[in-house]
Design an enzyme around this catalytic site. Structure first.
Site, PDB file in Angstrom:
ATOM      1  N   TYR A 140     -11.469-102.109   7.203  1.00  0.00           N
ATOM      2  CA  TYR A 140     -12.060-103.006   8.202  1.00  0.00           C
ATOM      3  C   TYR A 140     -11.787-104.481   7.871  1.00  0.00           C
ATOM      4  CZ  TYR A 140     -15.193 -99.503  10.447  1.00  0.00           C
ATOM      5  OH  TYR A 140     -15.723 -98.453  11.153  1.00  0.00           O
ATOM      6  N   GLY A 141     -11.447-104.731   6.578  1.00  0.00           N
ATOM      7  CA  GLY A 141     -11.398-106.090   6.047  1.00  0.00           C
ATOM      8  C   GLY A 141     -10.684-107.138   6.884  1.00  0.00           C
ATOM      9  N   GLU A 188      -8.793 -95.363  -0.588  1.00  0.00           N
ATOM     10  CA  GLU A 188      -8.674 -94.379   0.497  1.00  0.00           C
ATOM     11  C   GLU A 188      -7.568 -93.361   0.208  1.00  0.00           C
ATOM     12  OE1 GLU A 188     -10.778 -93.930   3.157  1.00  0.00           O
ATOM     13  OE2 GLU A 188     -11.963 -95.452   2.140  1.00  0.00           O
ATOM     14  N   ASP A 191     -19.596 -96.296   6.521  1.00  0.00           N
ATOM     15  CA  ASP A 191     -18.674 -97.285   5.943  1.00  0.00           C
ATOM     16  C   ASP A 191     -17.306 -97.057   6.589  1.00  0.00           C
ATOM     17  OD1 ASP A 191     -17.604 -99.221   4.125  1.00  0.00           O
ATOM     18  OD2 ASP A 191     -16.862 -97.611   2.843  1.00  0.00           O
ATOM     19  N   SER A 192     -16.383 -97.977   6.322  1.00  0.00           N
ATOM     20  CA  SER A 192     -15.020 -97.790   6.817  1.00  0.00           C
ATOM     21  C   SER A 192     -14.348 -96.594   6.139  1.00  0.00           C
ATOM     22  CB  SER A 192     -14.197 -99.053   6.539  1.00  0.00           C
ATOM     23  OG  SER A 192     -14.110 -99.258   5.148  1.00  0.00           O
ATOM     24  N   CYS A 203     -17.834-105.427  -2.064  1.00  0.00           N
ATOM     25  CA  CYS A 203     -17.301-104.396  -1.170  1.00  0.00           C
ATOM     26  C   CYS A 203     -17.699-103.071  -1.794  1.00  0.00           C
ATOM     27  CB  CYS A 203     -15.780-104.521  -1.075  1.00  0.00           C
ATOM     28  SG  CYS A 203     -14.982-103.114  -0.265  1.00  0.00           S
ATOM     29  N   THR A 204     -18.193-102.153  -0.976  1.00  0.00           N
ATOM     30  CA  THR A 204     -18.745-100.918  -1.542  1.00  0.00           C
ATOM     31  C   THR A 204     -17.661 -99.990  -2.113  1.00  0.00           C
ATOM     32  OG1 THR A 204     -18.791 -99.982   0.692  1.00  0.00           O
ATOM     33  CG2 THR A 204     -20.832-100.959  -0.146  1.00  0.00           C
ATOM     34  N   HIS A 205     -16.398-100.264  -1.795  1.00  0.00           N
ATOM     35  CA  HIS A 205     -15.317 -99.489  -2.416  1.00  0.00           C
ATOM     36  C   HIS A 205     -15.109 -99.876  -3.888  1.00  0.00           C
ATOM     37  CE1 HIS A 205     -14.132 -98.493   1.695  1.00  0.00           C
ATOM     38  NE2 HIS A 205     -13.234 -97.645   1.237  1.00  0.00           N
ATOM     39  N   CYS A 263     -21.493-101.045   4.210  1.00  0.00           N
ATOM     40  CA  CYS A 263     -20.213-101.760   4.254  1.00  0.00           C
ATOM     41  C   CYS A 263     -20.511-103.249   4.432  1.00  0.00           C
ATOM     42  CB  CYS A 263     -19.410-101.227   5.431  1.00  0.00           C
ATOM     43  SG  CYS A 263     -17.851-102.068   5.710  1.00  0.00           S
ATOM     44  N   ASN A 264     -20.078-104.053   3.485  1.00  0.00           N
ATOM     45  CA  ASN A 264     -20.314-105.510   3.582  1.00  0.00           C
ATOM     46  C   ASN A 264     -19.608-106.092   4.797  1.00  0.00           C
ATOM     47  OD1 ASN A 264     -21.409-106.485   0.658  1.00  0.00           O
ATOM     48  ND2 ASN A 264     -20.092-104.711   0.473  1.00  0.00           N
ATOM     49  N   THR A 265     -18.394-105.607   5.056  1.00  0.00           N
ATOM     50  CA  THR A 265     -17.582-106.160   6.150  1.00  0.00           C
ATOM     51  C   THR A 265     -18.209-105.859   7.506  1.00  0.00           C
ATOM     52  OG1 THR A 265     -15.697-105.632   4.723  1.00  0.00           O
ATOM     53  CG2 THR A 265     -15.197-106.318   6.964  1.00  0.00           C
TER      54      THR A 265
HETATM   55  N1  DGL Z   1     -16.567-100.813   1.960  1.00  0.00           N
HETATM   56  C1  DGL Z   1     -16.210-101.886   2.831  1.00  0.00           C
HETATM   57  C2  DGL Z   1     -17.000-103.141   2.464  1.00  0.00           C
HETATM   58  O1  DGL Z   1     -18.009-103.031   1.781  1.00  0.00           O
HETATM   59  C3  DGL Z   1     -14.729-101.947   2.851  1.00  0.00           C
HETATM   60  C4  DGL Z   1     -14.089-102.938   3.717  1.00  0.00           C
HETATM   61  C5  DGL Z   1     -12.807-102.518   4.347  1.00  0.00           C
HETATM   62  O2  DGL Z   1     -12.737-101.447   4.946  1.00  0.00           O
HETATM   63  O3  DGL Z   1     -11.898-103.331   4.283  1.00  0.00           O
HETATM   64  O4  DGL Z   1     -16.703-104.230   2.872  1.00  0.00           O
END
Ligand code: DGL
Length: 266
Positions: free
Chosen positions: A41-42, A150, A9-10, A182-184, A72-74
């Site tokens: 990453y968004g 983060e 993930d990011s 988003c996994t966060h 990570c969805n993104t």
């Molecule tokens: N956990 C990432 C997701 O699911 C975070 C995206 C990001 O880093 O902006 O999209």
């Protein structure tokens, strides 16, 4: 097959997915990579995310991973199709759980919190398109939440202020399902629940991804049948306040500092 599963993930968000994977697949070993140096990453371009994802997958492949979960969805939205063409090993992606939310809603209004990159992706667009005549889908880019996570901030005034700004308009629009795309975001579960209350069902994708991973392991005869204590290895591209704390919280490894190795990828 004794080789580990690579998960990335990011940043710390994918740990919420790793948690579900470790529970459903107790015989499997896992390597987790948090790209904290490049989070979030968004707002990054597709080209940037493709490059970052390829660097991480190269690293996970160098550790002999048998399967990759893009937690990570993104990154899934931007890169998973390209990565599947580039690499031979199975790659599991993740997308906001819009389908279950649309199937379960009674009020015909659902809310989705995600990043700009996730909303831009074809996975999200295609799924939403299928239901848009029956369900009103309220979208909200939840800017700022990944940065807070983060920095190890999961509660307090800043969190409540942002979440209220994002969720209250959806609540007023009568949503009964809130998709955490988003996994966060599951890391803010308590603060989110304090706003939604019992009448809104909060949906995340971790369990579904774990089930899909199990199916793919079985289909490819990659499942690890050997009963041994599970091995979890953690890597990050930058030391952050959050990573050790989230690992400790989710994996209940007591006061022992988890061994998070810091690796710079190019
Ligand atoms: N956990 C990432 C997701 O699911 C975070 C995206 C990001 O880093 O902006 O999209």
């Amino acid at each position: 097959m004794n080789k580990p599963i690579g998960v990335f993930d990011s940043g710390v968000g994918g740990l919420t997915v790793l948690k579900e994977l470790t529970e459903l697949l107790p015989n499997e070993n896992f390597v987790y990579f948090a790209d904290s140096a490049n989070a979030p990453y968004g707002d990054k371009s597709k080209t940037q995310i493709v490059k970052l994802s390829a660097n991480i997958i190269d690293f996970l492949v160098s550790l002999d991973c048998k399967l990759i979960v893009v937690a990570c969805n993104t990154a899934t939205a931007a890169a998973v199709n390209i990565m599947r063409k580039k690499y031979k090993l199975p790659i599991i992606g993740l997308e906001p759980a819009v389908k279950p939310a649309c199937l379960q809603t009674k009020t015909k209004h659902i809310g989705v919190l995600a990043t700009k990159g996730t909303f831009r992706g074809n996975h999200f667009k295609n799924t939403s398109e299928k239901y848009k005549d029956y369900v009103e889908i309220h979208l909200q880019v939840a800017k700022g939440l990944v940065e807070l996570a983060e920095n190890g901030i999961f509660e307090g005034e800043k969190v409540d202020k942002l979440l209220s700004k994002y969720i209250l308009p959806m609540k007023n629009a009568n949503i009964d399902q809130l998709v955490l795309g988003c996994t966060h975001y599951p890391l803010f579960y308590e603060a989110i629940f304090a706003i939604t209350g019992n009448n809104i069902n909060i949906i995340e994708s971790g369990k579904a991804v774990a089930r899909r991973t199990k199916d793919v392991l079985m289909i490819n005869q990659m499942i690890n049948a050997v009963q041994k204590p599970q091995k979890l290895s953690f890597y990050a591209s930058k030391e952050t306040k959050a990573i050790n704390n989230v690992v400790i919280k989710l994996f209940k490894i007591g006061k022992i500092k988890p061994n998070v190795e810091i690796i710079k990828l190019i």
